[in-house]
Each structure stands twice: as C-alpha cells, then as structure tokens.
Design a protein around this motif. Structure first.
Motif, short mmCIF file in Angstrom:
data_model
loop_
_atom_site.label_atom_id
_atom_site.label_comp_id
_atom_site.label_asym_id
_atom_site.label_seq_id
_atom_site.Cartn_x
_atom_site.Cartn_y
_atom_site.Cartn_z
N UNK A 284 29.89 50.26 31.22
CA UNK A 284 31.13 49.59 30.81
C UNK A 284 31.34 49.71 29.31
N UNK A 285 32.56 49.50 28.90
CA UNK A 285 32.87 49.46 27.47
C UNK A 285 32.38 48.10 26.96
N UNK A 286 31.14 48.12 26.51
CA UNK A 286 30.41 46.88 26.24
C UNK A 286 31.17 45.94 25.32
N UNK A 287 31.88 46.49 24.35
CA UNK A 287 32.59 45.64 23.38
C UNK A 287 33.67 44.81 24.07
N UNK A 288 34.19 45.26 25.20
CA UNK A 288 35.24 44.53 25.91
C UNK A 288 34.69 43.46 26.84
N UNK A 289 33.39 43.49 27.08
CA UNK A 289 32.80 42.56 28.05
C UNK A 289 31.78 41.64 27.39
N UNK B 267 47.33 45.48 33.50
CA UNK B 267 46.50 46.42 32.76
C UNK B 267 45.04 45.99 32.90
N UNK B 268 44.17 46.84 33.46
CA UNK B 268 42.77 46.44 33.65
C UNK B 268 41.98 46.45 32.33
N UNK B 269 40.93 45.66 32.30
CA UNK B 269 40.00 45.73 31.17
C UNK B 269 39.34 47.10 31.12
N UNK B 270 39.05 47.66 32.30
CA UNK B 270 38.53 49.03 32.39
C UNK B 270 38.87 49.59 33.76
N UNK B 271 39.32 50.82 33.79
CA UNK B 271 39.60 51.54 35.04
C UNK B 271 38.54 52.61 35.25
N UNK B 272 38.06 52.74 36.48
CA UNK B 272 36.96 53.65 36.79
C UNK B 272 37.35 54.52 37.98
N UNK B 273 37.14 55.81 37.87
CA UNK B 273 37.29 56.73 38.99
C UNK B 273 35.92 57.29 39.33
N UNK B 274 35.49 57.06 40.56
CA UNK B 274 34.17 57.49 41.00
C UNK B 274 34.26 58.80 41.78
N UNK B 275 33.45 59.76 41.37
CA UNK B 275 33.37 61.05 42.04
C UNK B 275 32.13 61.09 42.92
N UNK B 276 32.08 62.02 43.89
CA UNK B 276 30.89 62.09 44.78
C UNK B 276 29.57 62.20 44.03
N UNK C 10 34.84 54.54 53.84
CA UNK C 10 34.49 55.32 52.65
C UNK C 10 33.87 54.43 51.59
N UNK C 11 33.39 55.08 50.55
CA UNK C 11 32.94 54.38 49.35
C UNK C 11 34.15 54.10 48.45
N UNK C 12 34.01 53.17 47.48
CA UNK C 12 35.09 52.96 46.51
C UNK C 12 35.36 54.25 45.73
N UNK C 13 36.64 54.52 45.50
CA UNK C 13 37.02 55.71 44.73
C UNK C 13 37.60 55.36 43.38
N UNK C 14 38.56 54.44 43.35
CA UNK C 14 39.17 53.98 42.10
C UNK C 14 38.96 52.47 42.00
N UNK C 15 38.37 52.02 40.90
CA UNK C 15 38.04 50.61 40.72
C UNK C 15 38.63 50.14 39.40
N UNK C 16 39.34 49.01 39.43
CA UNK C 16 39.86 48.38 38.21
C UNK C 16 39.13 47.06 38.00
N UNK C 17 38.71 46.82 36.76
CA UNK C 17 38.01 45.58 36.40
C UNK C 17 38.88 44.72 35.51
N UNK C 18 38.86 43.42 35.77
CA UNK C 18 39.57 42.44 34.95
C UNK C 18 38.58 41.33 34.61
N UNK C 19 38.69 40.77 33.41
CA UNK C 19 37.78 39.68 33.05
C UNK C 19 38.56 38.42 32.69
N UNK C 20 37.85 37.30 32.84
CA UNK C 20 38.27 35.99 32.35
C UNK C 20 39.58 35.48 32.97
N UNK C 21 39.82 35.86 34.22
CA UNK C 21 40.90 35.25 35.00
C UNK C 21 40.38 33.91 35.53
N UNK C 22 41.25 32.93 35.61
CA UNK C 22 40.83 31.61 36.09
C UNK C 22 40.72 31.55 37.61
#
Length: 337
Positions: A285-290, A263-272, A239-251
């Motif tokens: 993306x929530x540009x201010x967070x990235x 807690x993700x920087x942003x959580x995304x649910x992708x629909x067809x 399948x394609x990705x359905x739920x994606x969590x993004x995290x930034x600035x991990x070492x």
C-alpha cells in the motif's frame, strides 16, 4: 561458537536471555519457535515499571526451543533497534518463525499480558506439532497461525486489531461463511487435504462485487494487504478479485453506487502472476496514505475474468497497531535535563 552458546545457557537461568549482538538474536529467531523481545533502556522509567511483569511472564511460560523471552538494550544494540523500527521505549516485539507478528509499544501491562497469554494458550498445539516427528515441515497446518505470504521486515500481522462485531459485508452469498471467517489465522480449508465441512470463505451473491467494511480497535498504520482466494477447480463461475478499491476512515459502510463514484484511497488491479502458490496476493500500500487508519473499506469492483461471482478465503492486515494510551517519545536522558 561454543563459548557463545554457553553464554546463552548462563543467561537462561532466570528465564530471560539478554541479547548482546545481532548475530545472537538472529540465532535465537531460528532456534526458538516463538520469541518475545523487550527493547528497553536503563534510563527509561516505564521500562523499569513493567520489567517485573515481563520477568514474571518469562518465568511462568517460557519453554526451551519453543517460547523464549529476551531483553535487548536499545542503546547498546542500535543495529537491531533500526532494523525493527524501534521509536519508543519500551517496545515489545513478538516473533513467530522469525517473523514479527505483533508489536506492543509503551508500558501497557494489560495489552502485553493479554498478547503473551494468548500465545501461551497455543503452546500445547505448537508443542504437539514440533514433537510429531516427520511432519509436513510447513509449520502452517490447520492449527496455529498460517501465513499466505511473507510479512515485510519491521512490520507485523495486525489482523487481531479488527473489530469483528462491526464488520459488514454487502452482496454476500448466504451459502458461504460469515464475514468473520476471512480474518481467521488458520490455514484455509481449500489448502487442506480431504473434504472439509467448514465454509471458511466468503463469496459474492448476485454478481462479482463485494463491499467489506472493517473497523479497527485503535488507529493503525497499514503497510500491506494480503488477500487469499481459492476458487474451486473446474468452476468457471467463481473467480479471484481482479480490481479492488480501498477507502479509509469511513464511519460506516458505503453502498455500491457510492463506491463506484468515490475516489479511492488506493486502486489495485490484480493480475494472475500476483497470486502465489498459497493463493495469496501480497499488496503493498501507499504507506503514507494509511498512517492513521481507523476503518478500511474493501470494494471488489470486479472479479478476475468473466466469472459471475468472486471469492475471498482470507484477509491479513500488515502494519503497526496503534498505541492504546499516550507514550513518551524515545529520547536520551541528557535530552531531558
């Protein structure tokens, strides 16, 4: 219109086009496959320092209708400066097919030369494509840079900022390709006619989760994430990705337990309906967070539907590449006095 075009021809004698209006620049973006634009000001000392190198590159590798070098006086063309978000001088924007694909800020001769020479190395294949007569017309075949979705105006494809050697993909299927293939600029093999022996995608192994760690060569501003996925037709196990969590600035990369709990920087649910005809989801993306992103972790928490595995063919990162050295802020000369 005839007089305007004659004036362009006159300016081309030194391989540089001096833009004097937005209409002229828009016309150049449609008439030349690749455009390199130098936003400068007469009072800007770094602009004057790098000008000879820029003129030399223009003289060496410009090609009519294929690769055009232009100079844009920032003060005299404020509409263009605002449209493309020019905040420092000099700023060099590289356009392909009318879209920004790279930005170089500041008088950085090493970076500017490297980026332009990379473009020059692609000229032969581009020239072949433009001279092939009645081709497909898509401009996005297996050679050159393929676009799965449009790039938001004012931003560029900064996928080349990925530090490939530091990338890590957990739960990857060994029968698929290595992680670096998802960052390739070519059209995915799944979109090409005929069978392909290349495995230019990644796929999960034991379940429908993937955990991808992406370090960058410099601090970037990330605006949009584009994910392309082409599960094989008739195969309900992929399948394609359905739920994606993004995290930034991990070492370093996370483990799956940590990714589930954090807690993700942003959580995304992708629909067809989020996937276009090119199999690409264009994720704003929530540009201010990235704004100050040094690493990105992409956690595919689950696939779309009940499939056992998930597949990714391409990942493109859209935003602004960070400067590799300190640059003076844009300011008027009378502010300096």
């Amino acid at each position: 219109m005839q007089c305007y075009r004659a004036s362009i021809h006159a300016e081309m004698t030194d391989s540089l086009v001096h833009v004097t209006s937005k209409a002229q620049f828009d016309d150049l973006l449609t008439s030349s496959r690749i455009v390199v634009a130098d936003f400068y000001a007469d009072w800007c000392a770094p602009c004057k320092q790098i000008a000879p190198l820029y003129a030399s590159l223009a003289e060496q590798i410009s090609r009519p209708g294929l690769l055009t070098f232009v100079k844009i006086d920032n003060d005299a063309n404020q509409d263009l400066a605002q449209e493309y978000g020019i905040t420092a001088l000099p700023t060099f924007l590289l356009f392909r097919s009318g879209q920004v694909i790279h930005k170089v800020q500041g008088a950085n001769p090493t970076e500017l030369k490297a980026v332009i020479e990379k473009l020059a190395s692609e000229l032969e294949s581009l020239a072949e494509g433009s001279g092939s007569g009645s081709g497909s017309g898509s401009g996005s075949g297996s050679g050159g840079i393929w676009k799965g979705a449009e790039i938001p105006r004012g931003y560029s494809d900064i996928t080349d900022q990925v530090e490939l050697r530091g990338c890590e993909l957990l739960n990857a299927d060994d029968d698929a390709g290595p992680v670096k293939v998802v960052f390739e600029s070519s059209q995915p093999s799944a979109l090409r006619q005929g069978a392909s022996a290349s495995k230019d995608w990644v796929q999960s192994g034991s379940d429908d989760q993937l955990l991808l760690f992406i370090p960058f060569q410099s601090t970037i501003k990330l605006h949009t994430l584009q994910i392309t996925s082409f599960p094989p037709e008739g195969n309900s196990d992929v399948s394609r990705p359905g739920v994606v969590h993004l995290f930034i600035n991990r070492t370093s990369n996370m483990d799956f337990g940590e990714a589930e709990d954090a807690e993700p920087t942003q959580a995304i649910t992708l629909e067809p309906q989020d996937w276009n005809a090119n199999g690409t989801a264009n994720i704003s993306l929530r540009f201010v967070k990235f704004q100050k992103t040094t690493t990105l972790t992409i956690f595919v928490q689950k696939g779309d539907g009940e499939a056992e595995t998930v597949r990714i063919d391409r990942i493109k990162l859209i935003g602004e590449a960070g400067a590799k050295r300190d640059m003076g802020k844009l300011q008027k000369m009378d502010d300096e006095e």
